[in-house]
Design a protein around this motif. Sequence first.
Motif, PDB file in Angstrom:
ATOM      1  N   ASN A  43       1.030  -1.102  -0.138  1.00 50.81           N
ATOM      2  CA  ASN A  43       0.023   0.063   0.047  1.00 50.81           C
ATOM      3  C   ASN A  43       0.889   1.319  -0.196  1.00 50.81           C
ATOM      4  O   ASN A  43       1.305   1.706  -1.028  1.00 50.81           O
ATOM      5  N   PHE A  44       1.312   1.948   1.003  1.00 54.25           N
ATOM      6  CA  PHE A  44       1.956   3.000   1.225  1.00 54.25           C
ATOM      7  C   PHE A  44       2.430   2.950   2.800  1.00 54.25           C
ATOM      8  O   PHE A  44       2.091   2.184   3.506  1.00 54.25           O
ATOM      9  N   TRP A  45       3.589   3.722   2.829  1.00 56.22           N
ATOM     10  CA  TRP A  45       4.267   3.906   4.139  1.00 56.22           C
ATOM     11  C   TRP A  45       3.149   4.474   5.142  1.00 56.22           C
ATOM     12  O   TRP A  45       2.610   5.351   4.745  1.00 56.22           O
ATOM     13  N   MET A  46       3.318   3.992   6.566  1.00 59.79           N
ATOM     14  CA  MET A  46       2.411   4.647   7.470  1.00 59.79           C
ATOM     15  C   MET A  46       2.523   5.925   7.812  1.00 59.79           C
ATOM     16  O   MET A  46       1.790   6.694   8.513  1.00 59.79           O
ATOM     17  N   VAL A  47       3.548   6.425   7.560  1.00 59.58           N
ATOM     18  CA  VAL A  47       3.947   7.780   8.058  1.00 59.58           C
ATOM     19  C   VAL A  47       3.158   8.868   7.340  1.00 59.58           C
ATOM     20  O   VAL A  47       2.703  10.123   7.903  1.00 59.58           O
ATOM     21  N   GLY A  48       2.367   8.451   6.327  1.00 63.02           N
ATOM     22  CA  GLY A  48       1.481   9.340   5.496  1.00 63.02           C
ATOM     23  C   GLY A  48       0.023   9.402   6.417  1.00 63.02           C
ATOM     24  O   GLY A  48      -0.147  10.429   7.072  1.00 63.02           O
ATOM     25  N   PRO A  49      -0.640   8.308   6.353  1.00 60.58           N
ATOM     26  CA  PRO A  49      -1.946   8.444   6.942  1.00 60.58           C
ATOM     27  C   PRO A  49      -1.630   8.528   8.751  1.00 60.58           C
ATOM     28  O   PRO A  49      -2.774   9.081   9.519  1.00 60.58           O
ATOM     29  N   GLN A  50      -0.592   7.913   9.195  1.00 60.51           N
ATOM     30  CA  GLN A  50      -0.420   8.180  10.496  1.00 60.51           C
ATOM     31  C   GLN A  50       0.638   8.952  10.958  1.00 60.51           C
ATOM     32  O   GLN A  50       1.718   8.913  11.929  1.00 60.51           O
ATOM     33  N   PHE A  51       0.655  10.220  10.378  1.00 57.20           N
ATOM     34  CA  PHE A  51       1.629  11.240  10.789  1.00 57.20           C
ATOM     35  C   PHE A  51       1.683  11.559  12.091  1.00 57.20           C
ATOM     36  O   PHE A  51       2.770  11.929  12.806  1.00 57.20           O
ATOM     37  N   VAL A  52       0.482  11.970  12.580  1.00 57.04           N
ATOM     38  CA  VAL A  52       0.320  12.344  13.857  1.00 57.04           C
ATOM     39  C   VAL A  52       0.733  11.283  14.972  1.00 57.04           C
ATOM     40  O   VAL A  52       1.510  11.532  15.998  1.00 57.04           O
ATOM     41  N   LEU A  64       7.720   0.601  11.653  1.00 57.91           N
ATOM     42  CA  LEU A  64       6.482   0.875  11.804  1.00 57.91           C
ATOM     43  C   LEU A  64       5.760   1.867  10.927  1.00 57.91           C
ATOM     44  O   LEU A  64       4.643   1.941  10.522  1.00 57.91           O
ATOM     45  N   PHE A  65       6.601   3.062  10.387  1.00 57.44           N
ATOM     46  CA  PHE A  65       6.281   4.148   9.970  1.00 57.44           C
ATOM     47  C   PHE A  65       6.750   4.345   8.372  1.00 57.44           C
ATOM     48  O   PHE A  65       6.290   5.111   7.599  1.00 57.44           O
ATOM     49  N   PHE A  66       7.969   3.759   8.380  1.00 55.36           N
ATOM     50  CA  PHE A  66       8.772   3.958   6.955  1.00 55.36           C
ATOM     51  C   PHE A  66       9.090   2.653   6.238  1.00 55.36           C
ATOM     52  O   PHE A  66      10.131   2.637   5.553  1.00 55.36           O
ATOM     53  N   GLY A  67       8.063   1.829   6.451  1.00 58.31           N
ATOM     54  CA  GLY A  67       8.459   0.580   5.244  1.00 58.31           C
ATOM     55  C   GLY A  67       9.329  -0.174   5.600  1.00 58.31           C
ATOM     56  O   GLY A  67       9.320  -1.030   4.605  1.00 58.31           O
ATOM     57  N   GLY A  68      10.053  -0.335   6.583  1.00 59.47           N
ATOM     58  CA  GLY A  68      11.096  -1.288   6.983  1.00 59.47           C
ATOM     59  C   GLY A  68      12.027  -1.224   5.624  1.00 59.47           C
ATOM     60  O   GLY A  68      12.714  -0.418   5.536  1.00 59.47           O
ATOM     61  N   TRP A  69      12.061  -2.460   5.019  1.00 61.44           N
ATOM     62  CA  TRP A  69      13.318  -2.600   3.814  1.00 61.44           C
ATOM     63  C   TRP A  69      12.532  -2.187   2.857  1.00 61.44           C
ATOM     64  O   TRP A  69      13.248  -2.166   1.642  1.00 61.44           O
ATOM     65  N   ASP A  70      11.376  -1.671   2.674  1.00 57.54           N
ATOM     66  CA  ASP A  70      10.761  -1.173   1.473  1.00 57.54           C
ATOM     67  C   ASP A  70      11.241  -0.032   0.622  1.00 57.54           C
ATOM     68  O   ASP A  70      11.435   1.027   1.759  1.00 57.54           O
ATOM     69  N   ILE A  71      11.695  -0.028  -0.673  1.00 59.36           N
ATOM     70  CA  ILE A  71      11.767   1.379  -1.075  1.00 59.36           C
ATOM     71  C   ILE A  71      10.758   1.381  -2.352  1.00 59.36           C
ATOM     72  O   ILE A  71      10.662   0.571  -3.155  1.00 59.36           O
TER      73      ILE A  71
END
Length: 339
Positions: A195-204, A265-272
Amino acid sequence: MFAEVGFYEPWWMQILKSIAIFFVVFNIVPLALLADRKVLGRFQHRYGPTRVGPFGLLQAIADIGKLVFKAQFRPAGANGWLFAIAPVISMMTAAATIAILPFSDVVDIFGTKTGLYGVDPSIGILFAFAFGGISFYGLMLGGWASGSKYSFLGSMRAAAQLISYEVAQGLSIIGVIMMASSLSLTEIVHWQESNFWMVGPQFVGFLIFLVAGFAETNRPPFDLPEADAELVGGYNTEYGGGRFAAFFAAEYLNMVVVSGLIVTLFFGGWDIPFWDQPNWIEPFVVIAKMCAFIFFFIWVRATLPRLRYDQLMSFGWKILLPLATLNALVTAILVVVLD
């Protein structure tokens, strides 16, 4: 664990992984210490360590060696057994938490399928918080067993600070768990890959987790348990030698652990994003992201002054906790509505 993901890991591979984890853990501390001193030196317009080894690279090893080989001592009024076990608790809980950080997915090593993580329990994030709660006892016992009023005050501050900020930190990741529908750290990374990195929808939630992470690791501006101007040295005032080095190592290990959890948790781990990278590069991606946050920890230490204790507690209970609760509530509503 392994039945769920469709492979079995032999006992000898688990032993090799355990050895590798401890090798990495006990090499992270001098590297983080050296980075701390070097980066702080640059921020303060000085060079930092330059004498021991090429470019001062062996200075951290020299510092740790000096502490380890010093004679052990303890105050006459200290509780000997608890005084000795307190730094061990802090050190081992920090090392155990590193074991659950995933550096890659399942890979093939020597013809054997294995996961590049120590363990991947289905409740991985709760595992991390459980050991974080146990580490609290290391600081408490260290201050109380020393028989010193300054150490005891430092341990009480540590207790109040850790309890206050752990509540907000736990609530800050509820949104991540609800969106990924899993407590497993590897499953959370897989969700972000799809999907997408959690930092977007879970920025707070990310901001709350980051700030609470500073408090959990006793890093400035939340280093009230070690406030030298008020408490001499805080909960570790009466410690020296190898025991002081263990407390010191646990602090830097916790900084690495928090950085690893933020990345996972927020930046996708090993994902680029937008790149299907090969498996061999995934651990280096995770390490690079962790180094970026370790640098940020050091940057904040060089920039912000220490808070007053009343400001510390007010910020945790009056700002972070309501924000974390509101973030979890809004996420729950959106997950139900958009599902």
